[in-house]
Design an enzyme around this catalytic site. Structure first.
Site, PDB file in Angstrom:
ATOM      1  CB  CYS A 111      -0.945  -0.009   1.194  1.00 50.25           C
ATOM      2  SG  CYS A 111      -2.285  -1.208   1.036  1.00 50.25           S
ATOM      3  CG  HIS A 142      -8.388  -8.438 -16.807  1.00 49.40           C
ATOM      4  ND1 HIS A 142      -8.725  -8.918 -18.053  1.00 49.40           N
ATOM      5  CD2 HIS A 142      -7.653  -7.309 -17.026  1.00 49.40           C
ATOM      6  CE1 HIS A 142      -8.229  -8.120 -18.987  1.00 49.40           C
ATOM      7  NE2 HIS A 142      -7.576  -7.133 -18.390  1.00 49.40           N
TER       8      HIS A 142
END
Length: 333
Positions: A17, A143
């Site tokens: 992050c 994906h």
């Protein structure tokens, strides 16, 4: 950590992050964007961009709300299986942070196919799958993209009570602030990237689901919470207090911190993301009572951190309280 020929953290410009767009820049990007469609047949948008919450929420019918979120990032550790577990835990946390239960997730994988073997990608996906299975969340497809920098995460859909959502803007004066995980994983991840040292305690924190904390918060009737991730405790607390129209007072001595983290800060293992977090909140925060080292830890860019809840939770330390809005949005003592 497994012995590997490839150190995944060396293929990324930042880790976990800490690679997020800085919060101030992000707010400039999304300012003025509207996501609400009046009288939409899709249902009432309960939570969107306005409060900076962890996910979007739409009322389906009655008290049922669907929660949608996505989160992905560059490698935060070198072990591909652990990275997969951490990234999946982090993505699911956005649903828990709003008091929901994850139902189904989709993989999001970016992979440098000519640089890193696909066997490592398989391990990343296996880690994500194991976490989703532990959470009782279906993982169905996703994906993939050929990308020069590896990235992994999930798009997650969950369900929650529309009337019992945990939100950034639900804070009220007089409520205590509880934090369910210790800080410091950011500086330890930075040290890991620089030196190769492993920190099992940091991995344990980052792979612990926030499911039990979320259930406890909702059951206790709390209505204000967020998870502590890339913007650090101070950044996420600033967003919560700002949205709620209150001031947050933090007792720095009560904030739990991983044992090795303070030494890592003293030795300079502080990410650029953490320093940008501190720069962002500093104009709105009274930090005069604490050292720069403490301020950096409180701004440390966490990956898959704990829940910050306006209310008491069993087993979670109380680190401060919300009070009527004063000169500063956040005060650290």
């Amino acid at each position: 950590m497994r012995s590997m020929a490839h150190r995944l953290t060396q293929y990324a410009h930042g880790g976990g992050c800490a690679c997020k767009i800085p919060p101030g820049e992000l707010e400039d990007i999304v300012r003025g964007l509207a996501g609400t469609v009046p009288d939409s047949p899709a249902g009432e948008l309960l939570v969107g961009l306005d409060g900076g919450d962890d996910a979007a929420a739409v009322r389906l019918d009655g008290d049922r709300a669907v929660i949608a979120t996505t989160d992905f990032f560059t490698p935060v550790v070198d072990d591909p299986y652990d990275w997969g577990r951490i990234a999946a835990t982090n993505a699911l946390s956005d649903v828990y942070a709003m008091g929901g239960t994850p139902l189904v997730a989709l993989n999001l994988l970016c992979w440098p196919r000519e640089t890193l073997p696909f066997e490592l990608a398989t391990e990343v996906l296996r880690g994500g799958g194991d976490v989703c299975a532990k959470a009782g969340c279906h993982l169905a497809g996703g994906h993939s993209v050929d990308d020069p920098e590896p990235k992994y995460g999930l798009a997650v859909t969950g369900l929650a009570s529309a009337e019992a959502l945990l939100r950034n803007d639900g804070g009220r004066p007089g409520l205590p602030l509880s934090l369910t995980k210790p800080l410091g994983v950011g500086v330890l991840n930075t040290r890991h990237k620089a030196t190769g040292e492993s920190f099992p305690e940091a991995v344990e924190v980052m792979t612990t689901l926030n499911a039990d904390a979320a259930k406890a918060a909702v059951a206790a009737g709390h209505r204000c919470a967020t998870d502590v991730t890339g913007f650090g405790l101070l950044g996420h607390l600033y967003k919560l207090a700002r949205a709620s129209g209150v001031t947050a007072v933090v007792d720095s001595a009560a904030v739990p911190v991983l044992d090795a983290a303070r030494a890592a800060v003293r030795e300079g293992y502080v990410s650029g993301g953490t320093r940008r977090n501190l720069d962002w909140v500093r104009p709105h925060t009274d930090l005069t009572s604490v050292s720069e080292e403490t301020a950096l830890l409180l701004a440390d860019a966490q990956t898959s951190g704990g829940l910050l809840v306006a209310g008491e939770l069993p087993g979670a330390p109380v680190i401060g309280e919300l009070v009527p809005r004063g000169e500063h949005v956040v005060v650290v003592r």
